[in-house]
Design a protein around this motif. Structure first.
Motif, mmCIF file in Angstrom:
data_model
loop_
_atom_site.group_PDB
_atom_site.id
_atom_site.type_symbol
_atom_site.label_atom_id
_atom_site.label_comp_id
_atom_site.label_asym_id
_atom_site.label_seq_id
_atom_site.Cartn_x
_atom_site.Cartn_y
_atom_site.Cartn_z
ATOM 1 N N LEU A 661 22.174 -2.152 -18.331
ATOM 2 C CA LEU A 661 20.994 -1.874 -17.521
ATOM 3 C C LEU A 661 19.896 -2.883 -17.848
ATOM 4 O O LEU A 661 19.887 -3.476 -18.938
ATOM 5 N N GLY A 662 18.964 -3.046 -16.925
ATOM 6 C CA GLY A 662 17.870 -3.981 -17.141
ATOM 7 C C GLY A 662 16.568 -3.457 -16.586
ATOM 8 O O GLY A 662 16.551 -2.625 -15.674
ATOM 9 N N SER A 663 15.463 -3.961 -17.135
ATOM 10 C CA SER A 663 14.133 -3.567 -16.689
ATOM 11 C C SER A 663 13.176 -4.725 -16.904
ATOM 12 O O SER A 663 13.350 -5.529 -17.831
ATOM 13 N N THR A 664 12.178 -4.814 -16.058
ATOM 14 C CA THR A 664 11.124 -5.820 -16.247
ATOM 15 C C THR A 664 9.899 -5.244 -16.921
ATOM 16 O O THR A 664 9.051 -5.994 -17.412
ATOM 17 N N ASP A 665 9.765 -3.916 -16.959
ATOM 18 C CA ASP A 665 8.558 -3.297 -17.516
ATOM 19 C C ASP A 665 8.825 -2.318 -18.655
ATOM 20 O O ASP A 665 7.888 -1.750 -19.222
ATOM 21 N N GLY A 666 10.095 -2.074 -18.994
ATOM 22 C CA GLY A 666 10.417 -1.173 -20.091
ATOM 23 C C GLY A 666 10.414 0.296 -19.723
ATOM 24 O O GLY A 666 10.641 1.151 -20.594
ATOM 25 N N SER A 667 10.183 0.611 -18.457
ATOM 26 C CA SER A 667 10.182 2.020 -18.058
ATOM 27 C C SER A 667 11.193 2.307 -16.957
ATOM 28 O O SER A 667 11.952 3.275 -17.037
ATOM 29 N N ALA A 668 11.224 1.479 -15.919
ATOM 30 C CA ALA A 668 12.168 1.680 -14.819
ATOM 31 C C ALA A 668 13.384 0.782 -15.031
ATOM 32 O O ALA A 668 13.274 -0.450 -14.985
ATOM 33 N N TYR A 669 14.559 1.396 -15.253
ATOM 34 C CA TYR A 669 15.788 0.639 -15.507
ATOM 35 C C TYR A 669 16.728 0.750 -14.309
ATOM 36 O O TYR A 669 16.812 1.797 -13.670
ATOM 37 N N SER A 691 29.655 -10.902 -17.930
ATOM 38 C CA SER A 691 28.982 -11.759 -16.956
ATOM 39 C C SER A 691 28.046 -10.905 -16.108
ATOM 40 O O SER A 691 28.437 -9.853 -15.596
ATOM 41 N N LEU A 692 26.802 -11.386 -15.961
ATOM 42 C CA LEU A 692 25.822 -10.660 -15.164
ATOM 43 C C LEU A 692 25.702 -11.315 -13.795
ATOM 44 O O LEU A 692 25.802 -12.543 -13.663
ATOM 45 N N PRO A 693 25.466 -10.533 -12.760
ATOM 46 C CA PRO A 693 25.438 -11.096 -11.408
ATOM 47 C C PRO A 693 24.238 -11.992 -11.169
ATOM 48 O O PRO A 693 23.178 -11.845 -11.792
ATOM 49 N N SER A 694 24.423 -12.948 -10.254
ATOM 50 C CA SER A 694 23.333 -13.817 -9.837
ATOM 51 C C SER A 694 22.190 -12.964 -9.306
ATOM 52 O O SER A 694 22.416 -11.958 -8.618
ATOM 53 N N GLY A 695 20.976 -13.365 -9.628
ATOM 54 C CA GLY A 695 19.813 -12.605 -9.195
ATOM 55 C C GLY A 695 19.295 -11.645 -10.242
ATOM 56 O O GLY A 695 18.220 -11.066 -10.078
ATOM 57 N N THR A 696 20.043 -11.484 -11.328
ATOM 58 C CA THR A 696 19.573 -10.614 -12.410
ATOM 59 C C THR A 696 18.339 -11.221 -13.065
ATOM 60 O O THR A 696 18.322 -12.400 -13.419
ATOM 61 N N ASP A 697 17.307 -10.433 -13.211
ATOM 62 C CA ASP A 697 16.090 -10.871 -13.893
ATOM 63 C C ASP A 697 15.606 -9.686 -14.715
ATOM 64 O O ASP A 697 15.317 -8.628 -14.159
ATOM 65 N N LEU A 698 15.545 -9.846 -16.013
ATOM 66 C CA LEU A 698 15.185 -8.710 -16.855
ATOM 67 C C LEU A 698 14.464 -9.174 -18.107
ATOM 68 O O LEU A 698 14.642 -10.297 -18.576
ATOM 69 N N ARG A 699 13.620 -8.308 -18.618
ATOM 70 C CA ARG A 699 13.007 -8.504 -19.930
ATOM 71 C C ARG A 699 13.630 -7.547 -20.947
ATOM 72 O O ARG A 699 13.880 -7.924 -22.087
ATOM 73 N N TYR A 700 13.858 -6.311 -20.513
ATOM 74 C CA TYR A 700 14.435 -5.294 -21.389
ATOM 75 C C TYR A 700 15.911 -5.131 -21.035
ATOM 76 O O TYR A 700 16.259 -4.799 -19.902
ATOM 77 N N LEU A 701 16.777 -5.391 -22.007
ATOM 78 C CA LEU A 701 18.222 -5.264 -21.833
ATOM 79 C C LEU A 701 18.689 -4.004 -22.547
ATOM 80 O O LEU A 701 18.417 -3.821 -23.742
ATOM 81 N N ARG A 702 19.394 -3.140 -21.819
ATOM 82 C CA ARG A 702 19.872 -1.894 -22.406
ATOM 83 C C ARG A 702 21.384 -1.778 -22.231
ATOM 84 O O ARG A 702 21.901 -2.015 -21.134
ATOM 85 N N LEU A 703 22.070 -1.429 -23.307
ATOM 86 C CA LEU A 703 23.505 -1.173 -23.282
ATOM 87 C C LEU A 703 23.719 0.306 -23.578
ATOM 88 O O LEU A 703 23.368 0.792 -24.665
#
Length: 725
Positions: A661-669, A691-703
């Motif tokens: 999962l990914g998030s740019t603000d740390g709240s909405a994933y 491999s992550l899909p093209s267009g992925t942009d994230l600051r917070y990475l969650r596994l």
């Protein structure tokens, strides 16, 4: 002056304005109802790394002793023979100044091209004034790698034209180019006394020292005129008072000397303006007065429109300099301070100057013997001090530091330091009100090798005695600090308090570790301080020595983005990447703050981002699903993850079921890669690639781990994130 040499050795392990960086140009944009930070400059700078090049970009790097760490923006372009960098001219210009570096012991030239046509004129480059060693300063390494060289192009260029420089044999690292429209040479003022009329040689071949002395004597109450030309002055001038020394402009009238004025006193009314003083100082010798001005110009004097280069210090001011104004000048490539008010200064104004590549504090007030009082540094632009602070206030009464722009400090220095470090006695500590207002600090703060921990972008330091003055810090902008934004410390390691500090109105963006680094006892109030992209936590509050007392942070309201606190005072927060453009091959997750829904015993979340594949995170057992999250510090287009378990064969093969999962603000994933099984087998390195899909942009990475065939918990020894597929 000497940088911090301190004995502040910790017992812990050694571990406003808005600045727009557009097209490689640094500009300060003023917020409403507040003056812009920095000087109004006659040139526009363009970074080499933003230009077109056939060379190799270096950096970013903040490591002391590396070439990129001393570069503007912490990046530059290295050219081998025949390679070039081509700048797009940002404004009408007829001259360029180039900051560059060549390997120690080498020299050469750069060819210059305008819109593809090679000029007959070249830019000489040399290491002569670089690679300075100051072994008596604790923590110093070889430094001062860059130098500046200027050229009148002999033609006008317009915005959008192309100017290129090309190496002709010597490896040259190009940092930044300053493009300027230089006005025509000024004419001789009526009634002035020309140094040429007194025998000065404008070719630079003869010794013009006596001619300058004779002209000063003849022009008492009037003006000494320095026509266009190069003048060699072989010994310093004294007895300078009640006179104006004026040139035709700093690109035309050049005095070649390492010691211009050296006098302990003057009756004053000295006005020095509109010429260059370029020295031959290649090392720092503190017992030698290798300065443009050493001592006193006397009351009601001024310095303006000067170009000062290759000196030890621009102005080292002692004695009576009451009401002195230093303005509209450039101070480049000094082996020590740019300017130092060395006690007794009253009503001095240092404003609208540009300083680059100082070997110590760029601007300093040092209240030795008597306090500096009611004096100010205002609207100055400072870049690349490489062994100390951008601006340092060591003691003094009712001092102001206002609307300055400071960037790219290196070892042993903050952007601004407000300090009671005395160096020598008698010293006058900070007193009255110290006003720090409207300043912008970009990539400032550094690792202090003596303390073995970082220095913040803006530091208040009870080094040798308590800070009892009122310190008002208002309308501050701090961007891309590699470490902390505000630091409160007793740098001598004796635990003196820092009191009476008020921080009101600050914008902090992309600070590497924390917003507030509190290491002294004392107190500060914060109001309307907004932080984004904080690297580790909002506050580090661990006074030193450990039992010296606490530092109280009072929330005055309006603060946001930095409420968390670093909880482990036995370790230092790991710095994030201060520059938002990382090397594509860098693991973005390494050293970044990590959290988890749970962990088992000592197998904490940070173990999966520490760079050591033998240590690992393990979640709470028998409690699926479990999640591990890392804050990359900024949003990135991540394309590949490498997940690891310890490589030892003792770790049997297993499959973990993981959702990315990914998030740019740390709240909405959002789900980036849906749930699937990943095989970890020590026979093949115990790694799995996602491999992550093209267009992925994230600051917070969650596994999120929902199953593990080898153990009833989520487990990772390293989670690596890359920009490359």
């Amino acid at each position: 002056m000497h940088s911090s040499t301190a004995a502040h050795l910790r017992r812990t392990p050694a571990i406003g304005a808005v600045v727009a960086l557009a097209a490689g140009m640094l500009v300060a944009v003023a917020p409403a109802a507040h003056a812009a930070s920095g000087a109004t400059l006659p040139f526009t700078s363009v970074e080499a790394e933003s230009a077109t090049t056939t060379g190799t970009k270096i950096g970013p790097d903040h490591t002391q002793g590396t070439l990129a760490s001393e570069a503007s923006g912490r990046q530059a372009v290295r050219l081998s023979s025949g390679q070039r960098v081509e700048f797009t001219v940002p404004r009408a210009a007829n001259a360029v100044n180039l900051a560059y570096s060549v390997p120690d012991g080498q020299s050469g030239t750069l060819n210059v091209y305008v819109n593809g046509t090679r000029l007959a004129r070249t830019i000489p480059v040399t290491s002569k004034y670089s690679y300075v060693d100051t072994g008596w300063i604790a923590g110093a390494k070889t430094h001062h790698f860059f130098d500046n060289a200027r050229l009148l192009l002999g033609r006008d260029v317009q915005a959008g034209d192309k100017v290129a420089v090309e190496s002709t044999g010597t490896q040259v690292t190009v940092d930044v180019a300053d493009f300027e429209q230089v006005a025509a040479a000024a004419s001789q003022p009526a009634g002035s006394v020309s140094v040429v009329a007194k025998g000065a040689d404008p070719s630079g071949n003869g010794d013009s020292t006596q001619a300058f002395r004779d002209a000063i004597t003849a022009a008492q109450g009037g003006t000494v005129w320095i026509p266009p030309g190069d003048y060699r002055v072989t010994s310093s001038l004294s007895g300078v008072q009640n006179v104006t020394l004026q040139g035709a402009g700093s690109w035309y009238s050049v005095v070649r000397t390492s010691r211009f004025v050296d006098q302990t006193s003057s009756s004053g009314n000295v006005h020095i303006k509109d010429f260059a003083v370029i020295g031959e100082v290649t090392e720092r010798v503190d017992s030698s007065p290798d300065n443009f001005v050493n001592g006193s110009l006397g009351p009601n004097s001024s310095v303006s429109g000067m170009w000062l280069q290759h000196l030890k210090v621009g102005l080292w001011l002692t004695g009576n300099n009451d009401n002195l104004v230093v303005e509209n000048s450039r101070i480049l490539d000094t082996t020590a301070d740019g300017l130092n008010l060395n006690g007794s200064a009253k009503g001095v104004r240092v404003r609208n100057n540009f300083l680059r590549n100082q070997g110590d504090d760029s601007l300093a007030m040092w209240s030795l013997y008597a306090p500096d009082t009611n004096s100010s540094f205002e609207n100055n632009t400072i870049s690349q001090p490489n062994l100390a602070n951008g601006i340092a206030i060591y003691g003094g009464t009712d001092i102001s530091v206002k609307n300055n722009l400071v960037s790219d400090t290196n070892a042993l220095g903050s952007g601004i330091a407000i300090s009671n470090q005395k160096f020598l006695d008698p010293f006058s500590p900070l007193a009255g009100t110290i006003t720090v207002d409207g300043n912008t600090l970009v990539r400032t703060g550094a690792m202090n090798p003596n303390w073995n921990h970082p220095m913040g972008a803006l530091r208040v330091d009870s080094y040798d005695s308590a800070v009892n003055a009122t310190v008002d810090i208002t309308d501050t902008t701090i961007i891309d600090s590699p470490y902390s934004a505000f630091e409160f410390v007793s740098g001598g390691g004796r635990g003196y308090p820092v009191r009476n500090v008020d921080v009101t109105g600050a914008t902090v963006r992309n600070t590497g570790t924390v917003v507030v680094q509190a290491e002294a006892q004392g107190a500060a109030t914060f109001r309307n301080v907004t932080a984004t992209q904080v690297g580790a936590a909002g506050v580090y509050n661990c006074p030193y020595p450990a039992n010296s007392g606490s530092f109280t942070l009072t929330d005055g309201g309006g603060n946001s983005g930095w409420s968390s606190t670093w909880t482990d005072c036995s370790t230092w927060p790991q710095p994030g990447q201060g520059n938002p453009d990382p090397d594509p091959g860098r693991n973005l997750a390494k050293g970044r703050p990590a959290t988890a829904t749970g962990s088992q015993d000592v197998y904490t979340p940070g173990k999966a981002a520490d760079g050591d594949a033998n240590s690992y995170w393990e979640s709470a057992n028998n409690a699926f699903p479990q999640a591990w999250t890392v804050d990359l510090g900024s949003s990135y287009p991540v394309r590949r993850l490498v997940l690891k378990l310890p490589p030892s064969a003792a770790w049997g093969a297993r499959t973990q079921t993981i959702t990315v999962l990914g998030s740019t603000d740390g709240s909405a994933y959002a789900t980036v890669v849906g749930s699937r099984g990943y095989r970890f087998d020590p026979a093949t390195g115990n790694t799995a690639t996602v491999s992550l899909p093209s267009g992925t942009d994230l600051r917070y990475l969650r596994l999120s781990v929902s199953a593990n065939t080898g153990w009833p918990a989520g487990q990772f020894s390293e989670v690596e994130a890359y920009l490359t597929s």
